[in-house]
Structures are given as C-alpha cells and as structure tokens.
Design a protein around this motif. Structure first.
Motif, PDB file in Angstrom:
ATOM      1  N   MET A   1      62.436  58.341  69.289  1.00  0.00           N
ATOM      2  CA  MET A   1      61.763  59.340  70.078  1.00  0.00           C
ATOM      3  C   MET A   1      60.564  59.868  69.284  1.00  0.00           C
ATOM      4  N   GLN A   2      59.400  59.736  69.847  1.00  0.00           N
ATOM      5  CA  GLN A   2      58.203  60.226  69.190  1.00  0.00           C
ATOM      6  C   GLN A   2      57.590  61.323  70.034  1.00  0.00           C
ATOM      7  N   HIS A   3      57.170  62.371  69.359  1.00  0.00           N
ATOM      8  CA  HIS A   3      56.518  63.483  70.040  1.00  0.00           C
ATOM      9  C   HIS A   3      55.020  63.270  69.985  1.00  0.00           C
ATOM     10  N   VAL A   4      54.363  63.361  71.110  1.00  0.00           N
ATOM     11  CA  VAL A   4      52.920  63.191  71.177  1.00  0.00           C
ATOM     12  C   VAL A   4      52.289  64.559  71.397  1.00  0.00           C
ATOM     13  N   SER A   5      51.415  64.941  70.474  1.00  0.00           N
ATOM     14  CA  SER A   5      50.756  66.238  70.562  1.00  0.00           C
ATOM     15  C   SER A   5      49.472  66.106  71.366  1.00  0.00           C
ATOM     16  N   PRO A   6      49.217  67.041  72.262  1.00  0.00           N
ATOM     17  CA  PRO A   6      47.960  66.974  73.014  1.00  0.00           C
ATOM     18  C   PRO A   6      46.760  67.413  72.176  1.00  0.00           C
ATOM     19  N   VAL A   7      47.008  68.064  71.041  1.00  0.00           N
ATOM     20  CA  VAL A   7      45.927  68.615  70.232  1.00  0.00           C
ATOM     21  C   VAL A   7      45.527  67.681  69.101  1.00  0.00           C
ATOM     22  N   ARG A   8      46.488  67.079  68.430  1.00  0.00           N
ATOM     23  CA  ARG A   8      46.251  66.336  67.197  1.00  0.00           C
ATOM     24  C   ARG A   8      46.663  64.879  67.366  1.00  0.00           C
ATOM     25  N   GLU A   9      45.917  63.997  66.717  1.00  0.00           N
ATOM     26  CA  GLU A   9      46.276  62.579  66.741  1.00  0.00           C
ATOM     27  C   GLU A   9      47.550  62.376  65.925  1.00  0.00           C
ATOM     28  N   PRO A  10      48.351  61.386  66.292  1.00  0.00           N
ATOM     29  CA  PRO A  10      49.596  61.158  65.534  1.00  0.00           C
ATOM     30  C   PRO A  10      49.298  60.685  64.112  1.00  0.00           C
ATOM     31  N   LEU A  11      50.177  61.079  63.175  1.00  0.00           N
ATOM     32  CA  LEU A  11      50.010  60.670  61.785  1.00  0.00           C
ATOM     33  C   LEU A  11      50.421  59.222  61.568  1.00  0.00           C
ATOM     34  N   VAL A  12      51.445  58.777  62.271  1.00  0.00           N
ATOM     35  CA  VAL A  12      51.922  57.406  62.158  1.00  0.00           C
ATOM     36  C   VAL A  12      51.344  56.626  63.327  1.00  0.00           C
ATOM     37  N   ALA A  96      48.503  72.228  44.669  1.00  0.00           N
ATOM     38  CA  ALA A  96      48.422  73.562  45.266  1.00  0.00           C
ATOM     39  C   ALA A  96      47.359  73.642  46.356  1.00  0.00           C
ATOM     40  N   VAL A  97      46.216  73.019  46.139  1.00  0.00           N
ATOM     41  CA  VAL A  97      45.148  73.060  47.140  1.00  0.00           C
ATOM     42  C   VAL A  97      45.592  72.358  48.419  1.00  0.00           C
ATOM     43  N   LEU A  98      46.245  71.206  48.273  1.00  0.00           N
ATOM     44  CA  LEU A  98      46.718  70.504  49.465  1.00  0.00           C
ATOM     45  C   LEU A  98      47.790  71.305  50.194  1.00  0.00           C
ATOM     46  N   LEU A  99      48.635  72.005  49.453  1.00  0.00           N
ATOM     47  CA  LEU A  99      49.651  72.834  50.092  1.00  0.00           C
ATOM     48  C   LEU A  99      49.016  74.040  50.789  1.00  0.00           C
ATOM     49  N   LYS A 104      48.910  67.626  56.239  1.00  0.00           N
ATOM     50  CA  LYS A 104      50.119  66.874  56.581  1.00  0.00           C
ATOM     51  C   LYS A 104      50.205  65.569  55.792  1.00  0.00           C
ATOM     52  N   TRP A 105      49.093  65.038  55.347  1.00  0.00           N
ATOM     53  CA  TRP A 105      49.070  63.762  54.647  1.00  0.00           C
ATOM     54  C   TRP A 105      49.225  63.912  53.140  1.00  0.00           C
ATOM     55  N   ARG A 106      49.569  65.108  52.671  1.00  0.00           N
ATOM     56  CA  ARG A 106      49.567  65.401  51.243  1.00  0.00           C
ATOM     57  C   ARG A 106      50.761  64.853  50.484  1.00  0.00           C
ATOM     58  N   THR A 107      51.796  64.374  51.153  1.00  0.00           N
ATOM     59  CA  THR A 107      53.077  64.102  50.492  1.00  0.00           C
ATOM     60  C   THR A 107      52.942  63.143  49.319  1.00  0.00           C
ATOM     61  N   SER A 108      52.378  61.977  49.532  1.00  0.00           N
ATOM     62  CA  SER A 108      52.311  61.002  48.439  1.00  0.00           C
ATOM     63  C   SER A 108      51.365  61.470  47.339  1.00  0.00           C
ATOM     64  N   ILE A 109      50.282  62.130  47.714  1.00  0.00           N
ATOM     65  CA  ILE A 109      49.342  62.623  46.707  1.00  0.00           C
ATOM     66  C   ILE A 109      49.985  63.763  45.912  1.00  0.00           C
ATOM     67  N   ASN A 110      50.752  64.617  46.584  1.00  0.00           N
ATOM     68  CA  ASN A 110      51.471  65.686  45.893  1.00  0.00           C
ATOM     69  C   ASN A 110      52.427  65.123  44.853  1.00  0.00           C
TER      70      ASN A 110
END
Length: 192
Positions: A1-12, A96-99, A104-110
């Motif tokens: 189940m994937q949620h599609v946001s009307p505001v933002r493009e999906p990350l995956v 800290a800046v990414l947080l 949302k894409w900060r995980t691997s860089i963090n």
C-alpha cells in the motif's frame, strides 16, 4: 500500500514497493564483498600499517619525531587534534542542518556524517595520549581513587579537559548514530 500525496512527489520512484526497498537495504549486508571492496580494504590496510609504523616510531623515539623538541609546547599533535575535532564538528553540522530543515532524504547522509564524526573523534583522542610521551600512563588523567594516597588528576590540565570533551562528544555522537540505525537494524532483524 503506497500513499500518494497531492502536494509532494513520492520519494520512492520507479514503481518500487516496500519489499523492493527492503531488498535494496539488505543487499549490502547479505551479499559477499566484491572485488572493488576487497581492493579498497587492501588499500585501507596498507595505510593502517603505515599508521602503526608511525605510532611505533613515536613510542620508540619520542615526540621529537614530530619536530617537538621543547617540553612546554605541542607540535604536530595539536594541529592534528584540532583538525580531527573540526572534521567531527563538520559531521555533526551536516547532520544537524539536515535535521533542522526536515529533509526527508537525509537518512543515508546523516548516517555517513555521524559515522564520520565518531571516527574523527577516535582519531582526535589519539593525539593527546601520544603527546603525553608515556601513553601507557594515560590513566593518570582520569580522576580515579588509588592506593598511593591523595593522587588526583589536575583539573587545570588541558589533557584532562580533552578527556572530558572527547568522551562526551563520542558518547553523544554514538547515541545519535545508533538512533539513526535502529530502523535498519529492525529490517535486518526481521530478515534474520
């Protein structure tokens, strides 16, 4: 189940499901190392050997190897200490800046930035110990009770403050790094 946001493009993107993302995360852990990884390991071990040889020469010949021939000053070690602390601060700043900007894409860089901080603090901790001239007596900077009488650490010493600063910085960075890895640990745990 994937949620599609009307505001933002999906990350995956690319039609991947959650199972595909889990496969991509676990592939790095479960697969055997390839030739490029082994070559990088060989280069890293070569430089680790150079490091151990350098530390051996420092312990055997003294800190005069760094060009420090006066007992009241620091030389190569204080430069490196400040360098590695600065690298650690850079990793913390990136995280800290990414947080703060809620990326949302900060995980691997963090994770990479926090790992960089941890290894930089370990490298920084090495230099005050080597600067002592007798690193096998480094435990004297800790305020420990002993049987020799009233021997306590000198709280005015910069070496003692380095111990407090580095141990606090290392502990906090390790907690931040581990907290960020908890979801991946859970994914790998579920597959084990």
């Amino acid at each position: 189940m994937q949620h599609v946001s009307p505001v933002r493009e999906p990350l995956v993107t690319g039609g991947k499901s959650y199972h595909d993302v889990t496969q991509d995360v676990c592939r790095q852990v479960e697969a055997a190392p390839n030739v490029r990884w082994m070559a990088a390991l060989a280069v890293a071990l070569f430089f680790l050997g150079i490091f151990f040889y350098s530390v051996y020469r420092t312990l055997w010949y003294g800190i005069g190897e760094w060009g420090l021939n006066k007992t009241v000053g620091w030389a190569w070690d204080i430069t490196n200490f400040v360098w590695w602390v600065g690298i650690g601060h850079a990793g913390t700043l990136i995280s800290a800046v990414l947080l703060l900007f809620r990326q949302k894409w900060r995980t691997s860089i963090n994770r990479a930035a926090e790992a960089m901080t941890i290894f930089a603090v370990i490298c920084a901790a090495m230099f005050p110990v080597l600067h002592m001239g007798r690193p096998w007596l480094a435990f004297y900077v800790f305020p420990l009770q002993n049987t020799l009488g009233s021997l306590w650490a000198n709280f005015n010493s910069p070496l003692l403050w380095d111990v407090f600063a580095i141990s606090t910085y290392f502990t906090v960075s390790l907690v931040f790094w581990y907290t960020g890895l908890v979801p991946d640990f859970a994914t790998i745990r579920d597959r084990a």
